[in-house]
Motif scaffolding. Structure first.
Motif, short mmCIF file in Angstrom:
data_model
loop_
_atom_site.label_atom_id
_atom_site.label_comp_id
_atom_site.label_asym_id
_atom_site.label_seq_id
_atom_site.Cartn_x
_atom_site.Cartn_y
_atom_site.Cartn_z
N UNK B 561 0.97 -1.25 0.08
CA UNK B 561 -0.06 -0.13 0.04
C UNK B 561 0.89 1.35 0.02
N UNK B 562 2.09 1.15 0.74
CA UNK B 562 2.78 2.32 0.53
C UNK B 562 3.34 2.67 -0.78
N UNK B 563 3.66 1.48 -1.46
CA UNK B 563 4.18 1.43 -2.87
C UNK B 563 2.86 2.31 -3.64
N UNK B 564 1.60 1.84 -3.73
CA UNK B 564 0.76 2.50 -3.92
C UNK B 564 0.53 4.04 -3.75
N UNK B 565 0.72 4.28 -2.56
CA UNK B 565 0.53 5.78 -2.16
C UNK B 565 1.73 6.51 -2.84
N UNK B 566 2.93 5.88 -3.10
CA UNK B 566 4.02 6.53 -3.60
C UNK B 566 3.88 6.82 -5.12
N UNK B 567 3.37 5.85 -5.65
CA UNK B 567 3.14 5.75 -7.16
C UNK B 567 2.14 6.95 -7.69
N UNK B 568 0.93 6.71 -6.70
CA UNK B 568 -0.01 7.60 -6.97
C UNK B 568 0.21 9.02 -6.98
N UNK B 569 1.03 9.39 -5.63
CA UNK B 569 1.63 10.51 -5.40
C UNK B 569 2.29 11.24 -6.71
N UNK B 674 -12.58 2.80 3.05
CA UNK B 674 -12.67 4.23 2.56
C UNK B 674 -11.97 5.28 3.26
N UNK B 675 -11.87 5.17 4.59
CA UNK B 675 -11.11 6.05 5.30
C UNK B 675 -9.67 5.94 5.21
N UNK B 676 -9.05 4.88 5.08
CA UNK B 676 -7.74 4.41 4.90
C UNK B 676 -7.18 5.07 3.53
N UNK B 677 -8.10 4.81 2.50
CA UNK B 677 -8.20 5.41 1.05
C UNK B 677 -7.86 7.00 1.36
N UNK B 678 -8.80 7.46 2.01
CA UNK B 678 -8.87 8.92 2.25
C UNK B 678 -7.24 9.48 2.70
N UNK B 679 -7.14 8.85 3.66
CA UNK B 679 -5.67 8.90 4.45
C UNK B 679 -4.60 9.14 3.75
#
Lengths: 345, 803
Positions: B561-569, B674-679
């Motif tokens: 998930x960290x990798x998804x966050x990194x790439x999405x950002x 959804x709350x984690x997605x938002x975070x």
């Protein structure tokens, strides 16, 4: 009546000629040659003619009808061909538009390197051995001739879980475990895996990285066998014209110990930025298995001997693909990962 | 180890070799030369100057206007150093000089005054600040009065030298000394050794009249030698000694301390100098410390000792931590007149433990840890005494105070030339072997087909025949070893079934559109248990480097998930990653955690993006479920696979399922809450984790072919109206169980919930395939089978056919 027939013929031929598509032409066919058409009417009206004229007239009508039919059919073929042509033209597409993408992922570059090495050694009769990443101090150090208090333990500062358990600092404990399990029998293995050391992550250090090691034990295994094996590896991995050289080194689990350099694959040995102007690139460490290691695992070091080698897939990938920062391997940036898509056999 | 090639040449003839060439020879035969450092660093035009006059700059408080004699002329130089003064001999960089770091010296005007060059500090000549003597650390360096204005300053400062930086492996602690390196170079170049001088006139009084010695811990300290030197004059060391120390990476202090350091570098034997008068008791007692005993060391730190730390005491209190650092209370100072020189053998393990406990590494402790040469303990003490006499005007008292229980006999190694050749795969002659041993200065004899070798005590790494194999090989040259391949029984290599199938799993996931990720195994304690498939104690590091990397993971999902966050950002519109790796659960009988290989995947963003033809689709639950189903089909488990709604912390409560094989849980799948997605600033993100080891270890039926039938199958579609809560899986199961042997396939093809339905109801449509491989089915047979299905659906699920 004959004149009437001629006129009809002229009219029909004109209309055939004037037809621009299959439908118009079919209308002409129905209008002139159909059951209710004027030619049929003429035939029906033949009864009014004197009997002796009938055959002549009948033949004449038939000739006209055949003539008109023939011209019409020819025209029909032409128009049909035109119609197909038009259809094809209408159906033509812009072949330069993008295709429907088939999205596929790919191996992580480290897996790519590891599998390439695995496959090479498998073809030489090796098996793949694996072991736990959390290890006993015994297998990680003691069984490898690194007793407690050995100065060489400083070389690899470790992550301990308890006094006797730690994250393995190399894949060598897999060798120790394999030797113990094989109970004195010959061994030929490759051990890939993750390892951990107490390092701050920066461009050249990573607290987690991968290693791949090899171990061969048998009767009369000689240092020349190690050198020959490493040469095969270097040529396969870095190109047929690679040369290797061995330099003395030290590892507690091998004696003698060496480091292997390959002639630079970029400049061929004349000196460049990849080999730091030396013409040689350090690739791996190796050596003859230390008799203490053999004896600890129950092997008779007088009868059997062996060699071992180990290398870092990160380093190999960095050299091979020009990756400048080891952290790229663990960031999982898709822009990085997706560059290792194409095959390269 | 930093080796000055000029200094080295005092002990061995280096045959005038270019330092680079010498370095290459050393590297190729055993000790890696990490760097060859030219100390001139290209400097020119750096000369001795004499400050004839020094006055304050009228326009600037901190500047001085100096008239400097630089040999050929006297010239004006503006100098800002606080310690510049008339009458000094100084280092002058003349206009045109280039200094390390690229600084070019030019004529200049400083606040209206002409300046023709620069008076230099040692730092400006490329010497590290930590090595510059304290007196000159903040200003220019002052040369001895004997320096001649105009002569080049570089030889005076020992900067016309090249340093070899050795990258020593732990076994070669013998090369932690200039003599040790000289032995190595002597062996490589077939040259003899020249030993340092250690002669002096002994005084009339005896050392033992001044000092008594007792060692209470002879296993930690089997040998202790003390010499006493009187009438010492503590002062600055001569320049040659200072610059040799700086070349070796040691800061000069005063002549007494410098001499101990010089001998340490020369012999590899650490020495310590005590101020005799400050010892107070005329007694030295070496013992283990009392638990909790305190000492203030030379670095002014108070240190609390443990009972396994060895200390030197004056009979009452500690005056040094043995082999690690001296005490402040007995330190040599400017007024010291009588010095006690300690040369001892401290056991490596003891020093190692002590230095680790105090986080105190010194040149001394590094050498003791690895083992010093037992035969140099006395030699080094003698050498230091002679230098104290020569350079500090000291009077060396007769004899030494000694405790000696140290075994100094060399190790004997017996090895046959055949053994050596067999190990190497070579045919080196006996003559060549003995010639190498001679060059190495190893005592040896050849007799009865064996070599009898006495390994010199300086080479503590030589113990067994294999060590001799290495010595012969490295001196003979590894290039001479031929290349062969092992001769053995030919056996096929290969992957185990598990390993082969794991590769297939990777290939499948990649062809399904996922990239392989590799993330860290260590995570924070908080994250370690998140998404874990089972509850088990966590495995924590004893001394983590940070909280972020303190605990071993129990699920692969958090880092993915960290990798998804990194790439999405970073503007990635699709992220699809999988990882195969271990998770660590609880503890097994052996004390190791239970290591389980897992597979996890995450998808986010667009899944199909072919927009110019109007095909566009974001990821959803069923994209990921489809990938799992395909995987299970590949592995032969599709028939046993079921999904059951589940609740997992961190996942969407309505969009999460437990994945089961034959009723046994093997994983989880769901949408990130959804709350984690938002975070994390993510759109819909789906995750799956499987216990891969369990899946791959599950037995599979052998693949067996079923003949392709020439008879047709018959398809019947049914649309069912059921309660909205009824799940499709249940309906499908009823159909499968009730359909009999003729029912070969069930396929859900439509789902409708909406206005046209009665509230609380939905429509589910299935296509059923009936088939008999032996013959064409009659209408009656199909109707019979189909009616049974409909009946079961009505009875068990209240399903009605949609009208």
């Amino acid at each position: 009546m004959e004149a009437q027939l001629q006129q009809l013929k002229e009219e029909a031929l004109q209309k055939i000629e004037a037809s621009q598509n299959v439908k118009e032409l079919n209308d002409v066919r129905v209008a002139y040659l159909g059951k209710k058409g004027p030619i049929t009417d003429l035939l029906k009206g033949m009864g009014k003619l004197p009997a002796e004229e009938r055959p002549k007239m009948g033949a004449l009508v038939n000739v006209v009808r055949e003539e008109v039919t023939e011209v019409l059919e020819a025209r029909m073929t032409l128009l049909q061909e035109q119609a197909i042509q038009e259809q094809l033209e209408k159906e033509s597409i812009d072949v330069t538009l993008p295709g429907r993408p088939v999205k596929t992922g790919n191996h992580h570059p480290l897996t790519r390197v590891v599998e390439e090495i695995e496959d090479l050694f498998i073809s030489m009769g090796y098996e793949i051995a694996e072991g736990p990443e959390v290890e006993k101090d015994y297998y990680n150090f003691e069984a490898l001739n690194l007793p407690k208090g050995h100065p060489a333990r400083d070389m690899q500062d470790s992550f301990y879980i308890s006094e006797d358990i730690l994250l393995r600092t190399h894949t060598s404990p897999v060798q120790a475990r394999t030797m113990e399990a094989k109970e004195g029998k010959p061994i030929k293995i490759i051990c890939p895996g993750k390892v951990y050391r107490r390092d701050n992550d920066d461009a050249t250090h990573s607290h987690q990285f991968t290693q791949i090691e090899g171990l061969v034990i048998g009767e009369d295994i000689r240092m020349s066998d190690l050198k020959g094996t490493l040469s095969v590896f270097a040529k396969k991995m870095f190109g047929e014209d690679r040369e290797i050289r061995l330099r003395p080194s030290f590892f507690p689990f091998t004696e003698p110990s060496v480091e292997m350099d390959i002639s630079c694959f970029k400049c061929g040995g004349s000196g460049c930025n990849v080999c730091k102007k030396t013409g040689w690139i350090e690739i791996l460490g190796a050596g003859m298995v230390h008799p203490n290691v053999l004896e600890m695992a129950g092997y008779d070091s007088k009868k059997l001997s062996g060699f071992a080698f180990g290398m870092g897939p990160e380093r190999i990938a960095m050299l091979k693909y020009g990756v400048e920062d080891i952290r790229h391997f663990y960031t999982n940036d898709v822009r990085f990962l997706s560059q290792f898509h194409r095959t390269e056999v | 180890m930093l080796v000055s090639t000029k200094w080295l040449a005092e002990y061995v003839n280096t045959q005038g070799l270019d330092p680079k060439e010498l370095g290459e020879k050393i590297t190729r035969s055993g000790i890696e030369v990490d760097a060859v450092i030219d100390r001139t660093q290209g400097m020119t035009n750096v000369v001795v100057g004499y400050v004839k006059e020094c006055v304050k700059h009228p326009e600037a408080d901190k500047l001085n206007i100096c008239q400097v004699d630089v040999g050929e002329e006297t010239t004006q130089i503006i100098c800002g150093a606080p310690n510049v003064a008339e009458g000094q001999k100084v280092i002058v960089a003349r206009p045109g000089a280039v200094l390390p770091g690229g600084m070019k010296i030019k004529k200049a005007k400083l606040r209206g005054e002409e300046s023709n060059g620069m008076i230099c500090s040692l730092q400006e000549l490329g010497i590290e600040g930590r090595l510059v003597p304290k007196a000159y650390a903040e200003g220019i360096y002052v040369l001895p009065e004997t320096a001649t204005p105009g002569e080049s300053a570089l030889p005076l400062l020992g900067l016309d030298d090249t340093i070899l930086e050795l990258g020593l492996t732990p076994n070669r602690s013998d090369a932690l000394s200039m003599l040790g390196v000289a032995y190595e170079v002597g062996a490589i170049l077939s040259e003899d050794m020249k030993y340092p001088e250690a002669t002096y006139n002994e005084g009339n009084e005896k050392a033992s009249d001044y000092l008594s010695l007792r060692v209470d811990a002879t296993s930690e300290n089997p040998m202790y030698v003390a010499k006493v030197v009187r009438n010492v004059q503590v002062k600055e060391s001569p320049l040659w000694l200072q610059h040799r120390l700086m070349a070796a990476g040691v800061r000069p202090h005063n002549n007494v301390v410098d001499i101990t350091n010089y001998v340490l570098m020369e012999y590899g034997q650490p020495l310590h100098a005590f101020d005799y008068d400050r010892l107070e008791t005329k007694e030295i007692v070496v013992r283990l410390a009392n638990e909790g005993e305190k000492i203030v060391t030379l670095d002014d730190q108070e240190r609390t000792l443990k009972s396994n730390h060895l200390v030197i005491t004056n009979g009452k209190e500690p005056v040094a931590i043995a082999g690690v650092m001296g005490g402040a209370n007995s330190e040599v100072h400017d007024g010291t007149t009588t010095v006690v020189i300690e040369s001892a053998y401290f056991a490596g393990g003891s020093v190692r433990q002590t230095s680790k406990d105090h986080n105190l590494r010194s040149d001394a402790s590094a050498r003791f840890e690895k083992g010093v040469d037992p035969n140099r303990v006395i030699l080094a003490a003698e050498r230091a005494a002679s230098l104290l006499a020569e350079l500090a005007g000291g009077e060396v008292l007769a004899g030494s105070v000694v405790v000696d229980e140290l075994d100094k006999t060399p190790v004997e190694v017996v090895v046959s030339p055949d053994f050596i050749n067999n190990r190497l795969g070579m045919k080196i002659s006996l003559e060549d072997m003995t010639s190498i041993l001679t060059r190495l200065k190893f005592d040896h004899q050849a007799a009865n087909g064996y070599l009898y070798i006495k390994a010199p005590t300086r080479r503590q790494d030589i113990k067994i025949p294999e060590d001799i194999v290495e010595e012969i090989a490295r001196m003979y040259g590894y290039d001479e070893i031929p290349m062969t391949l092992p001769v053995e029984e030919s056996k096929p290599g290969g992957l185990t079934s598990y390993q082969a199938r794991r590769r297939q799993v990777r290939a499948y996931l990649e062809s399904a559109g996922l990239y392989q990720a590799i993330t860290y195994s260590l995570t924070s304690k908080e994250m370690s248990r998140k998404f874990a498939l089972e509850t088990a104690p966590v495995t924590e590091l004893l001394m983590p480097m940070s909280e972020e990397r303190s605990t071993l993971r129990q699920s692969l999902i958090p880092h993915l998930l960290d990798a998804v966050t990194y790439n999405t950002a970073r503007q990635a519109d699709t992220v699809a990653l999988y990882e195969v790796g271990s998770v660590f659960l609880g503890e097994t009988e052996s004390g190791l955690p239970h290591e389980q290989e897992h597979l996890a995947a995450v998808i986010a963003g667009k899944w199909v993006d072919h927009s110019w033809q109007g095909e566009k689709k974001a990821v959803d639950f069923f994209v990921l479920k489809g990938i799992v189903e395909g995987l299970m089909e590949l592995l032969g488990h599709s028939k046993e696979l079921t999904f059951e709604r589940a609740v997992v912390d961190g996942l969407h409560p309505g969009r999460t399922a437990s994945i089961q094989l034959a009723g046994e849980e093997i994983g989880l799948i769901g949408q990130l809450h959804p709350s984690e997605q938002k975070a994390r600033d993510l759109k819909e993100t789906y995750v799956v984790e499987l216990n891969l080891a369990k899946v791959l270890n599950k037995e599979v039926e052998a693949l067996y072919y079923a003949p392709v039938s020439k008879f047709p199958s018959i398809t019947r579609d049914i649309a069912l109206v059921v309660d909205s809560e009824k799940v499709a899986g249940e309906l499908q199961a009823i159909i499968q169980l009730s359909g009999g042997r003729l029912l070969k396939g069930v396929h859900l093809f439509d789902l409708y919930e909406g206005e046209k339905m009665e509230p609380g109801k939905k429509s589910v449509a299935f296509s059923l395939t009936y088939f008999d491989p032996e013959r064409t089915l009659t209408d009656e047979e199909v109707v019979n089978a189909h009616n049974k299905v409909l009946k079961a659906l009505a009875e068990q699920a209240g399903a009605e056919l949609r009208g």
